[in-house]
Design an enzyme around this catalytic site. Structure first.
Site, PDB file in Angstrom:
ATOM      1  N   THR A  98       0.825  -1.217   0.000  1.00  0.00           N
ATOM      2  CA  THR A  98       0.000   0.000   0.000  1.00  0.00           C
ATOM      3  C   THR A  98       0.856   1.264   0.000  1.00  0.00           C
ATOM      4  O   THR A  98       1.927   1.311   0.568  1.00  0.00           O
ATOM      5  CB  THR A  98      -0.914   0.069   1.236  1.00  0.00           C
ATOM      6  OG1 THR A  98      -0.120  -0.184   2.389  1.00  0.00           O
ATOM      7  CG2 THR A  98      -2.028  -0.912   1.163  1.00  0.00           C
TER       8      THR A  98
ATOM      9  N   GLY B  96       3.468  -2.993   8.331  1.00  0.00           N
ATOM     10  CA  GLY B  96       3.857  -3.248   9.713  1.00  0.00           C
ATOM     11  C   GLY B  96       5.345  -3.479   9.814  1.00  0.00           C
ATOM     12  O   GLY B  96       5.985  -3.976   8.886  1.00  0.00           O
TER      13      GLY B  96
ATOM     14  N   GLU C  41      -6.372  -6.209   4.412  1.00  0.00           N
ATOM     15  CA  GLU C  41      -6.491  -7.368   3.512  1.00  0.00           C
ATOM     16  C   GLU C  41      -7.819  -7.389   2.771  1.00  0.00           C
ATOM     17  O   GLU C  41      -8.469  -8.420   2.677  1.00  0.00           O
ATOM     18  CB  GLU C  41      -6.333  -8.670   4.321  1.00  0.00           C
ATOM     19  CG  GLU C  41      -4.996  -8.860   4.987  1.00  0.00           C
ATOM     20  CD  GLU C  41      -3.858  -9.005   3.975  1.00  0.00           C
ATOM     21  OE1 GLU C  41      -4.126  -9.397   2.833  1.00  0.00           O
ATOM     22  OE2 GLU C  41      -2.713  -8.687   4.346  1.00  0.00           O
TER      23      GLU C  41
END
Lengths: 506, 668
Positions: free
Chosen positions: B149, B188, B431
């Protein structure tokens, strides 16, 4: 202890030999818990405690108590004070706990405008028991305003960001459209945009009504208080539930970015969600409203007259919704009638359910508990009707340009039709509406989305929040979202650590 | 060994009585949840290994700053890697359980490394690439994350802007972030932890665009962990939750990597820059399906935590005397409270069985997935998207109801709810964002309709679309609504009708001459509804199948059937309009269904606490004082609050700077 204040355990026992009250927290569960700014800040508090004098309990009374030394701010002897620890939001507030170990305060520490304890310990009760309700009504009316305020902020952020964010080309190689153009996105946002306006008008109208009642009360006329008390309790719950849910829908409509503090949503939600539980937990509030409505239903059944906004319970139920075409369903009067019908039916239905529970031989409190589901529905429907009616009335009674009237009219139609669509079962169950009418309602919801789409950004601009108050990079007035997010981030990456380390050196 | 027997405890009497009232054996249900007694024992063993290890002790994370929380997670993550090696614990499911217990639910800084990077290397790297990268990754010499992303792009992956331009002269790729919106954002463990990443970027070779490809890019020096030249890295700042995760941003300024660093099992580029396309770009489906399945299980899990907290607390908390001077009842007594507690409890089990079922289906076609066999993957893909969307939204919205059912105390971190909710709500957008998932499901359903029209055989889950079910609900009495088949019929009818409505709405707009994408957009209302009711139908049907087919004792079976009935009837009551609109049910039937639902609340009431105990979540993992197994809520809230950082001193330092001068000044 929270909502059920009669159950509060802190005691204030009058000692006539020294003319003092002895404040005491007998158990752990009696610790005062949650009051704002209690943990570290305040020097004094008004404490609600069970008054005991001459061996008798007279119920809850307010006492003003000094908690901390005015010299060094240390807690006074016998007083345990502290912060209750980190929370979902309001991190800057030192919500606290408080315990008393036989703390003595002078007799004049009891607030005695209404009830008194004389030096010898005799008790005089207040002339007017209802006085305390006035303040509660005032607070709850303000909470309706606050719900609309928070919801308006959330909608402002999400609508502006949806106009800036582009996603997914629709035809190969074509430009990615603004996400605000997607019906699925409009379906998330516009119901809450409409609700934000509806609740704003509801807040104004309820506050106005409060001021009228206040004036009547100053003349000694308390008649209107029960109705307003019931309405404000219900509206507090009804509007704060919607605001709570709406803020989360708006946050999630911004995708992952809504999850960042940069969006402003986490903090906004942290401020808004306690509205559901504080100043009267919402379920308790709705059941209070229901209790009043059940009294009214009984009066109506006996043929007695009802006051003000509950007057509709006196009217006969209309059989069927007369709408034959989509244009019929845009009529404000017809929409308001539909909500009136639903409110009356669910109120009468709840009363019927309670009667049949009692007829089975259940004691009143068991019957009441067994009917919570119907009572909650009745209270919600009552409030929903009030909101729709207020929205309609506002548009009818207020001077505005045709252009504004046109936009607000669509918004009001949308609010009502979306409400019918969402609660279709309530309108279908007794045959007031039929499946065909519901099809038309759904089709109109779609058409009104298109209509509101054009003015969506202008409608949130009109709330007139300054960027500094909105505190959202996604909802900035200028729409320079991505630059702002990146800069915001560098603040946390570079500036803040630097500021913190220089602070540590001091 | 049961975790609860390990310490002698004084249990709150109300909670003890609740447990004594239970009509079934709790362990029997726990074995069903774990899918076997051996698995329960294994789980308990692994959990106690981690919980009893002093290296994994952490004072309450809620009292730590973000910086300290992150450090704590880094410390424990490293310990985990070392201990797993030492114990030779290699099974992935074992590792998952052990890690979750060691980190008390926080994510390891190696989570994406383990769950994404290593599988990607295993599945998409050539043998030569594996030799270079895989062993290093398995040894944690490189620790990676996955960069997809971007600041301005998420769901629509073709819109990603990061470029990888092939330079044949040096046989290198040049990775670049051409715009602000192309900055990689959110991954993350990117901000401070990872030194390596799989980067998704648009490949250009010989001036031609060759689609989105994945590249292996070093981010930080293996010597001193500093970002490499041309790489800008950082943390994206504080969030709603997941404070210990250094979700990050990353920008590339013409960073060069060797040709070997493009994952090339399928797509390849020759030294001279000739690109050859993979057989099917749908290969990635398998990985997505697997991730989404774990998210359905996660939705069930967070809901089981939320129910455990709120239901135990509701048995301990007492409020409002019913008769003057009488005892205040436990709040679980109130119907309004039961309406907040029991439907989510039924939902937690519904999602648990759904997750079991999807997992089984997945295992059955495992070989097809590896081989990239599309026909059988497609159905599972449809189901996993639908259930990922449906379960995550339902679970998070119930979590907030459960939190609010604890009154003000639910707002305190002492309740555990703020962390639980802020972590769970991310499930809605990660997701595959909710609406995108539901519209994907709708697309699949529309395809099924046209298959049905042309006489093709439909996949089993959409088989109901072949022919219209009966037009009227057959219930004549309130007890008829306890008939499980009748309940499935109702949901089948609703799904058939509303999927058909979506199909017709879309079709009529296309027939009226609108371009497909406009017709599609204008049908969103109907399409979203179709996807929702299809998912709901699947959950109910699978719930009914599960309680019918699972082997269990009669007392347990009867409880599970009540829960299943409650789930189905609550859905009917909440969505009454869907069942009334076409006359499938009449108003009287809805009234009977509601009446029966209320009676079920009474049936479930005596077993409510036991049904939560069966989830078998140790206090250390529940992280909630309200939900403690022993119910000693108030004394522990007080102890917890007293250790809050603000209570380190009686008088806060700001007093001297601001309050004191004001208070003293006002005396004058």
């Amino acid at each position: 202890m929270g909502t059920f204040i009669r159950g509060l355990e802190t005691t204030a026992t009058y000692d006539p030999t020294t003319e003092e009250f002895v404040l005491h927290t007998p158990t752990l569960s009696a610790l005062k818990w949650w009051p704002g700014n209690l943990g570290k800040t305040v020097t004094h508090a008004v404490v609600l405690a069970q008054l005991y004098t001459r061996g008798k309990c007279y119920g809850l009374h307010p006492f003003i108590v000094q908690l901390r030394s005015l010299e060094n701010h240390e807690p006074l002897p016998g007083i345990t004070l502290g912060d209750i620890g980190p929370k979902l939001g309001y991190q800057s507030n030192d919500n606290g706990f408080l315990g008393f170990d036989h703390v003595r305060i002078p007799r004049r520490g009891m607030l005695m405008k209404h009830s008194q304890v004389s030096p010898d310990g005799s008790y005089t009760k207040p002339l007017q028991q209802k006085l305390a309700y006035g303040t509660m009504v005032f607070v709850r009316v303000n909470l309706v305003m606050l719900s609309s305020y928070y919801l308006s902020q959330a909608v402002t952020i999400a609508v502006r960001y949806s106009a800036v964010r582009r996603q997914t080309e629709q035809i190969p190689g074509g430009k990615e459209p603004q996400i605000l153009d997607y019906r699925s996105q409009q379906l998330k946002l516009f119901p809450y945009l409409a609700a934000a306006y509806a609740f704003t008008f509801t807040g104004w109208s309820t506050r106005y009504r409060y001021m009228e009642v206040q004036m009547e009360m100053n003349d000694g006329n308390m008649e209107a208080l029960p109705e307003l008390h019931a309405l404000s309790a219900g509206l507090k719950a009804f509007t704060s539930y919607v605001a709570n849910e709406g803020i989360e829908v708006c946050r999630l409509s911004c995708g992952g970015h809504g999850y960042s503090q940069a969006s402003g949503f986490p903090e906004l939600y942290g401020l808004a969600t306690p509205l559901v539980t504080y100043e009267g937990e919402n379920t308790v509030m709705l059941l209070q409203t229901a209790r009043y409505l059940m009294k009214c239903a009984a009066t109506a059944k006996r043929g007695g007259g009802l006051p003000g906004f509950v007057l509709y319970l006196n009217q006969r139920q209309k059989g069927q919704c007369p709408a034959r075409s989509e244009s019929d369903l845009l009529d404000h009067g017809l929409l308001s009638d539909a909500f009136e019908h639903r409110a009356r039916r669910t109120v009468m239905d709840a009363a019927q359910q309670i009667d049949s529970e009692v007829a089975k031989g259940n004691p009143q409190h068991v019957a009441w508990n067994n009917c919570h589901i119907y009572l909650l529905k009745a209270a919600s429907a009552h409030c929903h009707f009030y909101v729709v009616q207020t929205f309609v009335k506002y548009i009818n009674d207020t001077e505005m340009s045709d252009a504004v009237r046109d936009v607000l009219t669509s918004l009001c139609q949308f609010y009502a039709l979306h409400g019918i669509w969402q609660n279709a079962g309530d309108f279908l169950q007794d045959g007031y509406m039929n499946g065909k009418q519901l099809d038309m309602v759904q089709s109109l919801v779609g058409k009104l989305l298109d209509k509101i789409r054009i003015n969506a950004v202008a409608l949130v601009d009109a709330f007139d929040f300054r960027d500094e108050l909105l505190c959202s990079k996604l909802g900035k007035y200028d729409g320079n979202v991505y630059e702002a997010m990146y800069v915001h981030d560098s603040y946390y990456k570079y500036l803040r650590p630097m500021m913190q380390s220089s602070k540590a050196k001091l | 060994m049961s975790l609860k027997e390990s310490s002698p405890i004084r249990v709150n009497p109300d909670l003890r009585k609740e447990r004594e009232k239970a009509s079934f054996n709790i362990s029997e249900l726990t074995y069903i949840i774990d899918r076997g007694e051996d698995k329960t024992n294994r789980r308990r063993y692994l959990v106690s290994l981690a919980l009893n290890d002093p290296d994994f002790n952490e004072t309450n994370m809620n009292f730590l700053s973000r910086d300290e929380q992150y450090s704590s997670v880094v410390r424990r993550s490293v310990h985990i890697v070392q201990k797993l090696r030492k114990m030779k614990l290699t099974d992935l499911k074992d590792q998952f359980i052990y890690k979750a217990a060691a980190l008390r639910g926080h994510g390891s800084i190696f989570a994406i490394h383990d769950l994404m990077l290593i599988p990607m290397l295993q599945n998409f790297a050539t043998d030569e690439q594996k030799k270079i990268f895989l062993s290093k990754a398995l040894n944690y010499e490189i620790t990676g994350t996955y960069l997809q992303t971007e600041l301005g792009h998420g769901t629509f992956v073709r819109g990603l802007e990061t470029t990888a331009t092939y330079d044949p002269e040096h046989q290198e790729f040049v990775i670049n972030s051409p715009t602000l919106t192309s900055t990689k954002w959110w991954p993350g463990m990117l901000g401070k932890s990872a030194n390596f990443a799989v980067v998704m970027a648009q490949l250009y070779s010989k001036g031609k665009h060759c689609g989105l490809q994945s590249f292996l890019v070093p981010l930080r020096s293996f010597e001193d962990h500093r970002p490499l030249p041309g790489v800008t890295l950082g943390d994206i700042g504080p969030k709603f939750g997941a404070e210990s995760n250094d979700n990050g941003f990353c920008r590339f300024d013409h960073v060069r990597i060797p040709r070997i660093n493009m994952l090339s099992k399928y797509a390849t580029i020759s030294p001279s820059g000739i690109y050859s396309a993979p057989v099917s770009d749908k290969i990635i489906y398998g990985a997505m399906v697997l991730t989404r399945i774990t998210l359905v299980a996660a939705a069930a899990r967070v809901l089981s935590f939320g129910c455990t907290i709120a239901i135990r607390y509701s048995a301990v908390r007492r409020q409002t005397e019913l008769t003057p001077g009488g005892e205040e009842p436990q709040i679980i007594y109130y119907q309004s409270q039961q309406l907040k507690l029991f439907p989510p409890l039924a939902t937690a089990y519904a999602f648990l069985f759904a997750a079991h079922n999807i997992r089984d289906r997945c295992d059955q076609i495992q070989d097809d997935i590896i081989a990239g066999n599309m026909s059988s993957i497609q159905e599972l893909h449809g189901l996993s998207s639908a259930m990922k969307g449906f379960s995550s939204l339902s679970a998070t919205s119930w979590l907030e109801t459960l939190r609010l059912s604890c009154g003000g105390h639910g707002y305190s971190h002492a309740s555990g709810f703020p962390n639980l909710y802020t972590n769970a709500t991310a499930l809605v957008t990660v997701e595959g964002e909710y609406s995108v998932m539901m519209l994907q499901t709708a697309r699949y359903l529309i395809k099924c309709i046209s298959m049905a029209t042309s006489g093709d055989k439909l996949p089993s889950l959409a088989l109901y679309l072949t022919s219209p079910p009966p037009a009227k609900c057959s219930a004549r009495s309130s007890t008829d609504f306890l008939n499980l088949d009748l309940l499935v019929d109702a949901y089948t009818h609703r799904a058939f009708r509303l999927v058909s409505v979506a199909g017709k709405t879309l079709q009529s707009k296309i027939v009226s001459g609108k371009p497909h994408h406009i017709a599609w957009n204008e049908s969103h209302i109907e399409l979203l509804k179709a996807a929702e009711v299809h998912s709901h139908y699947y959950v109910v049907k699978n719930y009914v199948n599960s309680v019918k087919q699972l082997t269990m004792s009669q007392p347990l079976k009867s409880v599970m059937i009540s829960l299943c009935q409650l789930y189905a009837l609550h859905g009917i009551q909440q969505s009454a309009g869907d069942f009334l609109q076409d006359g499938y049910m009449n108003g009287n039937q809805i009234a009977m269904a509601t009446e029966q639902m209320l009676l079920l609340l009474d049936v479930i009431r005596p077993n409510a606490v036991a049904l939560c105990d069966a989830f078998d979540v140790p206090d250390e993992l529940l992280g909630s004082i309200l939900g403690r197994y022993d119910g000693n809520v108030y004394e522990n809230m007080y102890l917890w609050a007293k250790s809050s950082p603000l209570n380190k001193t009686e008088v806060h330092e700001s007093y001297y700077q601001y309050l004191k001068p004001m208070l003293k000044g006002s005396k004058l």
